[in-house]
Structures are given as structure tokens and as C-alpha cells.
Design an enzyme around this catalytic site. Sequence first.
Site, PDB file in Angstrom:
ATOM      1  N   GLY A  13       0.783  -1.223   0.000  1.00 57.28           N
ATOM      2  CA  GLY A  13       0.000   0.000   0.000  1.00 57.28           C
ATOM      3  C   GLY A  13       0.816   1.273   0.000  1.00 57.28           C
ATOM      4  O   GLY A  13       1.784   1.426  -0.746  1.00 57.28           O
ATOM      5  N   ILE A  14       0.426   2.211   0.866  1.00 60.86           N
ATOM      6  CA  ILE A  14       1.060   3.524   0.915  1.00 60.86           C
ATOM      7  C   ILE A  14       2.532   3.414   1.289  1.00 60.86           C
ATOM      8  O   ILE A  14       3.386   4.101   0.717  1.00 60.86           O
ATOM      9  CB  ILE A  14       0.318   4.427   1.917  1.00 60.86           C
ATOM     10  CG1 ILE A  14      -1.108   4.719   1.426  1.00 60.86           C
ATOM     11  CG2 ILE A  14       1.083   5.736   2.140  1.00 60.86           C
ATOM     12  CD1 ILE A  14      -2.009   5.335   2.482  1.00 60.86           C
ATOM     13  N   ASP A  33       8.004  -3.791   8.570  1.00 63.18           N
ATOM     14  CA  ASP A  33       6.680  -4.383   8.388  1.00 63.18           C
ATOM     15  C   ASP A  33       6.665  -5.721   9.126  1.00 63.18           C
ATOM     16  O   ASP A  33       7.724  -6.272   9.466  1.00 63.18           O
ATOM     17  CB  ASP A  33       6.394  -4.602   6.890  1.00 63.18           C
ATOM     18  CG  ASP A  33       4.911  -4.725   6.583  1.00 63.18           C
ATOM     19  OD1 ASP A  33       4.320  -3.738   6.107  1.00 63.18           O
ATOM     20  OD2 ASP A  33       4.335  -5.806   6.828  1.00 63.18           O
ATOM     21  N   ASP A  57       6.717  -5.798  14.455  1.00 61.28           N
ATOM     22  CA  ASP A  57       5.345  -5.402  14.745  1.00 61.28           C
ATOM     23  C   ASP A  57       5.427  -4.139  15.587  1.00 61.28           C
ATOM     24  O   ASP A  57       6.098  -4.118  16.629  1.00 61.28           O
ATOM     25  CB  ASP A  57       4.650  -6.526  15.529  1.00 61.28           C
ATOM     26  CG  ASP A  57       3.180  -6.263  15.781  1.00 61.28           C
ATOM     27  OD1 ASP A  57       2.795  -5.093  15.953  1.00 61.28           O
ATOM     28  OD2 ASP A  57       2.406  -7.240  15.834  1.00 61.28           O
ATOM     29  N   VAL A  58       4.761  -3.068  15.157  1.00 55.07           N
ATOM     30  CA  VAL A  58       4.908  -1.789  15.858  1.00 55.07           C
ATOM     31  C   VAL A  58       4.376  -1.838  17.287  1.00 55.07           C
ATOM     32  O   VAL A  58       4.732  -0.981  18.108  1.00 55.07           O
ATOM     33  CB  VAL A  58       4.234  -0.637  15.082  1.00 55.07           C
ATOM     34  CG1 VAL A  58       4.953  -0.382  13.767  1.00 55.07           C
ATOM     35  CG2 VAL A  58       2.748  -0.884  14.870  1.00 55.07           C
ATOM     36  N   TYR A 150     -11.530   3.416  14.574  1.00 54.73           N
ATOM     37  CA  TYR A 150     -10.498   3.881  13.635  1.00 54.73           C
ATOM     38  C   TYR A 150     -10.421   5.407  13.670  1.00 54.73           C
ATOM     39  O   TYR A 150      -9.329   5.987  13.769  1.00 54.73           O
ATOM     40  CB  TYR A 150     -10.818   3.397  12.224  1.00 54.73           C
ATOM     41  CG  TYR A 150      -9.813   3.869  11.183  1.00 54.73           C
ATOM     42  CD1 TYR A 150      -8.598   3.214  11.033  1.00 54.73           C
ATOM     43  CD2 TYR A 150     -10.073   4.975  10.375  1.00 54.73           C
ATOM     44  CE1 TYR A 150      -7.660   3.642  10.095  1.00 54.73           C
ATOM     45  CE2 TYR A 150      -9.156   5.410   9.439  1.00 54.73           C
ATOM     46  CZ  TYR A 150      -7.955   4.748   9.304  1.00 54.73           C
ATOM     47  OH  TYR A 150      -7.040   5.181   8.381  1.00 54.73           O
ATOM     48  N   LYS A 154      -7.311   7.926  14.834  1.00 55.33           N
ATOM     49  CA  LYS A 154      -6.708   8.970  14.000  1.00 55.33           C
ATOM     50  C   LYS A 154      -6.838  10.351  14.642  1.00 55.33           C
ATOM     51  O   LYS A 154      -5.998  11.229  14.410  1.00 55.33           O
ATOM     52  CB  LYS A 154      -7.319   8.942  12.601  1.00 55.33           C
ATOM     53  CG  LYS A 154      -6.975   7.662  11.837  1.00 55.33           C
ATOM     54  CD  LYS A 154      -5.472   7.425  11.748  1.00 55.33           C
ATOM     55  CE  LYS A 154      -5.105   6.182  10.976  1.00 55.33           C
ATOM     56  NZ  LYS A 154      -3.643   5.977  10.862  1.00 55.33           N
ATOM     57  N   VAL A 183      -8.253   5.530   0.571  1.00 53.95           N
ATOM     58  CA  VAL A 183      -7.188   5.208  -0.380  1.00 53.95           C
ATOM     59  C   VAL A 183      -7.390   3.771  -0.853  1.00 53.95           C
ATOM     60  O   VAL A 183      -7.692   2.879  -0.051  1.00 53.95           O
ATOM     61  CB  VAL A 183      -5.792   5.357   0.284  1.00 53.95           C
ATOM     62  CG1 VAL A 183      -4.690   5.101  -0.751  1.00 53.95           C
ATOM     63  CG2 VAL A 183      -5.645   6.747   0.907  1.00 53.95           C
ATOM     64  N   THR A 185      -6.329   0.764  -1.174  1.00 50.94           N
ATOM     65  CA  THR A 185      -5.331  -0.201  -0.713  1.00 50.94           C
ATOM     66  C   THR A 185      -6.036  -1.496  -0.335  1.00 50.94           C
ATOM     67  O   THR A 185      -7.265  -1.547  -0.223  1.00 50.94           O
ATOM     68  CB  THR A 185      -4.587   0.330   0.525  1.00 50.94           C
ATOM     69  OG1 THR A 185      -5.532   0.495   1.587  1.00 50.94           O
ATOM     70  CG2 THR A 185      -3.909   1.658   0.233  1.00 50.94           C
TER      71      THR A 185
END
Length: 257
Positions: A13-14, A33, A57-58, A150, A154, A183, A185
Amino acid sequence: MNECIFITGAGAGIGRATARLFAAEGWFIGAADRDAEALEALRNELGAERCSIHVADVTDSSAVTLALEEFAAHTGGRLKVLHNNAGILKVGPFEKISPEVHRSLVEVNVIGLMNVLHAAFPYLKATPGAQVVNMSSASASYGIPDFASYSASKHAVRAMTEALDIEWEQYDIKVGDLMPPFVNTGMVQSNEGQSALFASMGVNLTPETVAVAVLEQVRKHRLHRPVSLQFRALWPITRSAPTGVTRAVMKRLWKND
């Protein structure tokens, strides 16, 4: 060493589009990633001389810290741009989405972002003129039905961006975010059909368009950068219009009347 950028969620994706664009501009890419196979494919495409890959993994702060240490070993401790792109999405009525899914969304989109910011700070501080480009969303302008958790995540990204742009100014670090609407994706495609908002607002942006916005943000910092003609026109209105007006517009789009 050329300019360097560390991108989370770089496997697709982005994130992948941004890695490709910045590599074409001569930057060294740190690609992070969870998908090791996707990262290998990206490094093979870009070339190992201009791309380091980091499986992480974040939400795992130790893994994030290690990934940035490994990246910094390639760049002499420098980090010119951090692109906080990793995120997940689940669309639908709030009560029909399990608490576990709501929690995971917040953990990735908010706690994950905070983990990366915290681990990246020493390298950003050590780099004159460093920047952070967080991935916020048009949904950070007002709470979005069917996107409740979500959208909330954000809003948190937006608040974090605003706070750190003040806090980190003393270290010559600029912090801003991108605010795109939908977007096209895999993340969005897997949720299409779960809300009338997809049809009423359209899924009109490509990952490549958002990648260009990342580059524009690096070249000319803004605290918040709306992406797409549609949202650039709406953003000032959502900030100045009475709450009742914004609510009525959002309700109509949601009902797709």
C-alpha cells in the site's frame, strides 16, 4: 550517505509506494513491516544498497527499538524522515465489532505509533532538520460512523502530531501528518461494503498519490496536510463550521441519502 527515511507498514500500500518513490529520489530506505516476504520483495526491487529491511510489529516496543538500531547502523545514526504509516482498519457498526478487534486497532494505530516515535527520537534529534510524517486521516476531522474506533485512533494521531510539533521544535524536529480520505489499498478493499460512506465519498486515491504527498510534506512542512482536492476544500469548513452542521453532513453521507 544520501538522505534516509524509515517507513513503517512498508510491505504494501502507501508504505510500499512511498519507499519506491523516495528510492527513486535517491534516498536510503529503512522498510519495516510484519510481513517478511513482502519486505524481501521490496529490497530485491529497490536494491540492498539503498534499502534495509526490518521485520517488526509496531506494537512490540522491543522489536521497534531493535529495528531502528539496525537501521541507524546503516545511516551513521541519522534519521532524516520518519514516516509512521503502519495501521489497520475495521469498518462496521461499533457494537458488531468485538472488543478484541477495537483494542487491536488502537494498539496498532496509536500505541504502535507511540512506540516508533519513542524509539526514533534519539536518531531524529541527532539529525539536523529531521521530520516526522504521521499518517492520520480525513476521519480525524470528525468522528465517523462505522469507523468509530479507527476515527478515534486517528484523532489521537492528530493530537500526538500537534503536541510533538511543539515539544520537539527545540530539537529542530518538525512533526506533521497527512489526512487522506479513502485510499485504494488492500486494507480498504477488505472493508468495502461495510459502510455506505465508501459509496457516498468514493475510494478515489491511490497509494502513489499519497506517496507524492509524503514527498511534498518533506519538501514543505505543514502541521496537517489534507490529501485530495475534495478534502482540501472540506478541511477548512470542518474546522470552522458549527458542530451541528458537520454532524448533519456526516449523517447524510453515512445514510447515503
